[in-house]
Design a protein around this motif. Structure first.
Motif, PDB file in Angstrom:
ATOM      1  N   ARG A   1     -12.217   7.688   2.329  1.00 14.28           N
ATOM      2  CA  ARG A   1     -13.048   6.525   2.000  1.00 14.28           C
ATOM      3  C   ARG A   1     -12.146   5.322   1.780  1.00 14.28           C
ATOM      4  O   ARG A   1     -11.078   5.434   1.181  1.00 14.28           O
ATOM      5  N   ALA A   2     -12.608   4.179   2.225  1.00 13.63           N
ATOM      6  CA  ALA A   2     -11.849   2.943   2.045  1.00 13.63           C
ATOM      7  C   ALA A   2     -12.091   2.383   0.644  1.00 13.63           C
ATOM      8  O   ALA A   2     -13.096   2.676   0.010  1.00 13.63           O
ATOM      9  N   SER A   3     -11.146   1.570   0.203  1.00 10.13           N
ATOM     10  CA  SER A   3     -11.326   0.862  -1.063  1.00 10.13           C
ATOM     11  C   SER A   3     -11.472  -0.625  -0.782  1.00 10.13           C
ATOM     12  O   SER A   3     -10.834  -1.166   0.123  1.00 10.13           O
ATOM     13  N   GLU A   4     -12.315  -1.268  -1.565  1.00  8.05           N
ATOM     14  CA  GLU A   4     -12.555  -2.709  -1.411  1.00  8.05           C
ATOM     15  C   GLU A   4     -11.360  -3.470  -1.973  1.00  8.05           C
ATOM     16  O   GLU A   4     -10.895  -3.191  -3.081  1.00  8.05           O
ATOM     17  N   GLN A   5     -10.866  -4.445  -1.212  1.00  4.58           N
ATOM     18  CA  GLN A   5      -9.732  -5.259  -1.635  1.00  4.58           C
ATOM     19  C   GLN A   5     -10.151  -6.658  -2.059  1.00  4.58           C
ATOM     20  O   GLN A   5      -9.313  -7.465  -2.428  1.00  4.58           O
ATOM     21  N   GLY A   6     -11.429  -6.944  -1.953  1.00  2.03           N
ATOM     22  CA  GLY A   6     -11.937  -8.243  -2.352  1.00  2.03           C
ATOM     23  C   GLY A   6     -12.859  -8.828  -1.314  1.00  2.03           C
ATOM     24  O   GLY A   6     -12.788  -8.495  -0.129  1.00  2.03           O
TER      25      GLY A   6
ATOM     26  N   CYS B   1     -15.640  -9.277   3.435  1.00  4.73           N
ATOM     27  CA  CYS B   1     -14.821  -8.420   2.571  1.00  4.73           C
ATOM     28  C   CYS B   1     -13.656  -7.792   3.324  1.00  4.73           C
ATOM     29  O   CYS B   1     -13.722  -7.565   4.527  1.00  4.73           O
ATOM     30  N   LYS B   2     -12.605  -7.501   2.574  1.00  4.16           N
ATOM     31  CA  LYS B   2     -11.457  -6.773   3.113  1.00  4.16           C
ATOM     32  C   LYS B   2     -11.457  -5.382   2.490  1.00  4.16           C
ATOM     33  O   LYS B   2     -11.640  -5.235   1.282  1.00  4.16           O
ATOM     34  N   LEU B   3     -11.277  -4.363   3.340  1.00  5.82           N
ATOM     35  CA  LEU B   3     -11.230  -2.973   2.907  1.00  5.82           C
ATOM     36  C   LEU B   3      -9.928  -2.350   3.398  1.00  5.82           C
ATOM     37  O   LEU B   3      -9.410  -2.726   4.454  1.00  5.82           O
ATOM     38  N   THR B   4      -9.417  -1.393   2.637  1.00  9.28           N
ATOM     39  CA  THR B   4      -8.212  -0.670   3.026  1.00  9.28           C
ATOM     40  C   THR B   4      -8.493   0.823   2.949  1.00  9.28           C
ATOM     41  O   THR B   4      -9.102   1.297   1.982  1.00  9.28           O
ATOM     42  N   LEU B   5      -8.045   1.539   3.976  1.00  6.83           N
ATOM     43  CA  LEU B   5      -8.221   2.989   4.016  1.00  6.83           C
ATOM     44  C   LEU B   5      -6.870   3.638   4.234  1.00  6.83           C
ATOM     45  O   LEU B   5      -6.113   3.220   5.116  1.00  6.83           O
ATOM     46  N   GLU B   6      -6.563   4.639   3.428  1.00  2.78           N
ATOM     47  CA  GLU B   6      -5.330   5.399   3.573  1.00  2.78           C
ATOM     48  C   GLU B   6      -5.681   6.824   3.973  1.00  2.78           C
ATOM     49  O   GLU B   6      -6.568   7.440   3.375  1.00  2.78           O
ATOM     50  N   TYR B   7      -4.990   7.322   4.997  1.00  2.90           N
ATOM     51  CA  TYR B   7      -5.197   8.704   5.447  1.00  2.90           C
ATOM     52  C   TYR B   7      -3.854   9.244   5.922  1.00  2.90           C
ATOM     53  O   TYR B   7      -3.119   8.544   6.621  1.00  2.90           O
ATOM     54  N   ASP B   8      -3.540  10.473   5.528  1.00  5.24           N
ATOM     55  CA  ASP B   8      -2.198  10.996   5.796  1.00  5.24           C
ATOM     56  C   ASP B   8      -2.116  12.067   6.879  1.00  5.24           C
ATOM     57  O   ASP B   8      -1.067  12.674   7.070  1.00  5.24           O
TER      58      ASP B   8
ATOM     59  N   ALA C   1     -16.602   1.912   3.524  1.00  6.76           N
ATOM     60  CA  ALA C   1     -16.205   2.417   4.845  1.00  6.76           C
ATOM     61  C   ALA C   1     -15.715   3.848   4.672  1.00  6.76           C
ATOM     62  O   ALA C   1     -15.066   4.175   3.671  1.00  6.76           O
ATOM     63  N   LYS C   2     -16.034   4.682   5.656  1.00  3.86           N
ATOM     64  CA  LYS C   2     -15.667   6.100   5.613  1.00  3.86           C
ATOM     65  C   LYS C   2     -15.087   6.507   6.954  1.00  3.86           C
ATOM     66  O   LYS C   2     -15.584   6.087   8.004  1.00  3.86           O
ATOM     67  N   LEU C   3     -14.068   7.339   6.923  1.00  6.92           N
ATOM     68  CA  LEU C   3     -13.419   7.849   8.132  1.00  6.92           C
ATOM     69  C   LEU C   3     -13.901   9.265   8.402  1.00  6.92           C
ATOM     70  O   LEU C   3     -13.854  10.127   7.509  1.00  6.92           O
ATOM     71  N   TYR C   4     -14.364   9.489   9.644  1.00  2.78           N
ATOM     72  CA  TYR C   4     -14.846  10.804  10.065  1.00  2.78           C
ATOM     73  C   TYR C   4     -14.021  11.296  11.247  1.00  2.78           C
ATOM     74  O   TYR C   4     -13.524  10.499  12.046  1.00  2.78           O
ATOM     75  N   ASP C   5     -13.921  12.622  11.380  1.00  3.04           N
ATOM     76  CA  ASP C   5     -13.242  13.189  12.550  1.00  3.04           C
ATOM     77  C   ASP C   5     -14.250  13.447  13.664  1.00  3.04           C
ATOM     78  O   ASP C   5     -15.419  13.083  13.550  1.00  3.04           O
TER      79      ASP C   5
ATOM     80  N   ARG D   1      -9.656  11.718  18.086  1.00  2.00           N
ATOM     81  CA  ARG D   1     -10.526  10.547  17.979  1.00  2.00           C
ATOM     82  C   ARG D   1     -11.203  10.582  16.617  1.00  2.00           C
ATOM     83  O   ARG D   1     -11.676  11.622  16.178  1.00  2.00           O
ATOM     84  N   TYR D   2     -11.231   9.422  15.988  1.00  2.00           N
ATOM     85  CA  TYR D   2     -11.834   9.265  14.670  1.00  2.00           C
ATOM     86  C   TYR D   2     -12.881   8.167  14.743  1.00  2.00           C
ATOM     87  O   TYR D   2     -12.867   7.348  15.643  1.00  2.00           O
ATOM     88  N   ARG D   3     -13.752   8.156  13.742  1.00  2.00           N
ATOM     89  CA  ARG D   3     -14.807   7.143  13.682  1.00  2.00           C
ATOM     90  C   ARG D   3     -14.791   6.537  12.281  1.00  2.00           C
ATOM     91  O   ARG D   3     -14.869   7.259  11.287  1.00  2.00           O
ATOM     92  N   LEU D   4     -14.673   5.228  12.221  1.00  9.39           N
ATOM     93  CA  LEU D   4     -14.677   4.498  10.955  1.00  9.39           C
ATOM     94  C   LEU D   4     -16.035   3.825  10.821  1.00  9.39           C
ATOM     95  O   LEU D   4     -16.366   2.913  11.576  1.00  9.39           O
ATOM     96  N   VAL D   5     -16.850   4.307   9.890  1.00  7.79           N
ATOM     97  CA  VAL D   5     -18.211   3.822   9.691  1.00  7.79           C
ATOM     98  C   VAL D   5     -18.230   2.933   8.451  1.00  7.79           C
ATOM     99  O   VAL D   5     -17.632   3.293   7.431  1.00  7.79           O
ATOM    100  N   ALA D   6     -18.892   1.790   8.541  1.00  7.78           N
ATOM    101  CA  ALA D   6     -18.951   0.862   7.406  1.00  7.78           C
ATOM    102  C   ALA D   6     -20.386   0.447   7.133  1.00  7.78           C
ATOM    103  O   ALA D   6     -21.227   0.403   8.026  1.00  7.78           O
ATOM    104  N   GLY D   7     -20.651   0.132   5.885  1.00  9.72           N
ATOM    105  CA  GLY D   7     -21.965  -0.323   5.459  1.00  9.72           C
ATOM    106  C   GLY D   7     -21.855  -0.976   4.097  1.00  9.72           C
ATOM    107  O   GLY D   7     -20.752  -1.282   3.637  1.00  9.72           O
ATOM    108  N   GLY D   8     -22.974  -1.156   3.448  1.00  6.46           N
ATOM    109  CA  GLY D   8     -22.960  -1.783   2.138  1.00  6.46           C
ATOM    110  C   GLY D   8     -24.088  -1.292   1.265  1.00  6.46           C
ATOM    111  O   GLY D   8     -25.145  -0.883   1.754  1.00  6.46           O
ATOM    112  N   HIS D   9     -23.848  -1.308  -0.037  1.00  5.60           N
ATOM    113  CA  HIS D   9     -24.862  -1.023  -1.054  1.00  5.60           C
ATOM    114  C   HIS D   9     -24.932  -2.261  -1.931  1.00  5.60           C
ATOM    115  O   HIS D   9     -24.016  -2.523  -2.714  1.00  5.60           O
TER     116      HIS D   9
END
Length: 141
Positions: free
Chosen positions: A129-134, A89-96, A117-121, A103-111
């Motif tokens: 949170r990332a969005s699924e692109q397909g 899968c491809k995921l996209t995350l936007e953060y401003d 995927a989620k971005l943490y500080d 330092r950040y941590r990008l954690v990914a998993g599945g249901h």
């Protein structure tokens, strides 16, 4: 003895390729943390492809991160002897608010069949949170 030295030399070269580069203090560093036996790769920042898929290192400010996430999904219902099926899968995350030196941590998993995927500080606060692109054959995209 010669074989031992050669083996030691080759293994030391292989180990060097696994080391992560030192973070640039003028940029934000995003570490990738996939869950269990999955694979998370950095693809692009703001549409520009990355050379190293093991991490993101971005300029401060607003950024769009593209990533690839491979996970096994339950093959139940696909046949009597179906084991886990691979899902790509491809995921996209936007953060401003990326900050230099942070330092950040990008954690990914599945249901089920859905990746996330989620971005943490640094304090483990959820930032985005990332969005699924397909999902499917990403080599053709």
């Amino acid at each position: 003895m010669r074989g031992f030295v050669l083996a030691l030399f080759v293994s030391s070269l292989a180990g060097c390729s696994l080391w992560m580069p030192k973070p640039d203090p003028t940029q934000a560093w995003i570490e990738l943390a996939p869950h269990q036996e999955t694979d998370l790769q950095a693809l692009a920042v703001d549409g520009r492809r990355l050379v190293d898929d093991r991490y993101f290192q971005v300029q401060p400010g607003s950024r769009t991160l593209d990533m690839r996430y491979r996970l096994p999904v339950d093959g139940a219902g696909s046949g009597p002897d179906s084991g886990p099926l691979p899902r790509d899968c491809k995921l996209t995350l936007e953060y401003d608010r990326f900050t230099a030196g942070a330092r950040y941590r990008l954690v990914a998993g599945g249901h089920g069949f859905r990746p996330w995927a989620k971005l943490y500080d640094q304090r483990h606060l959820l930032l985005a949170r990332a969005s699924e692109q397909g999902c499917g054959n990403l080599a053709e995209r």
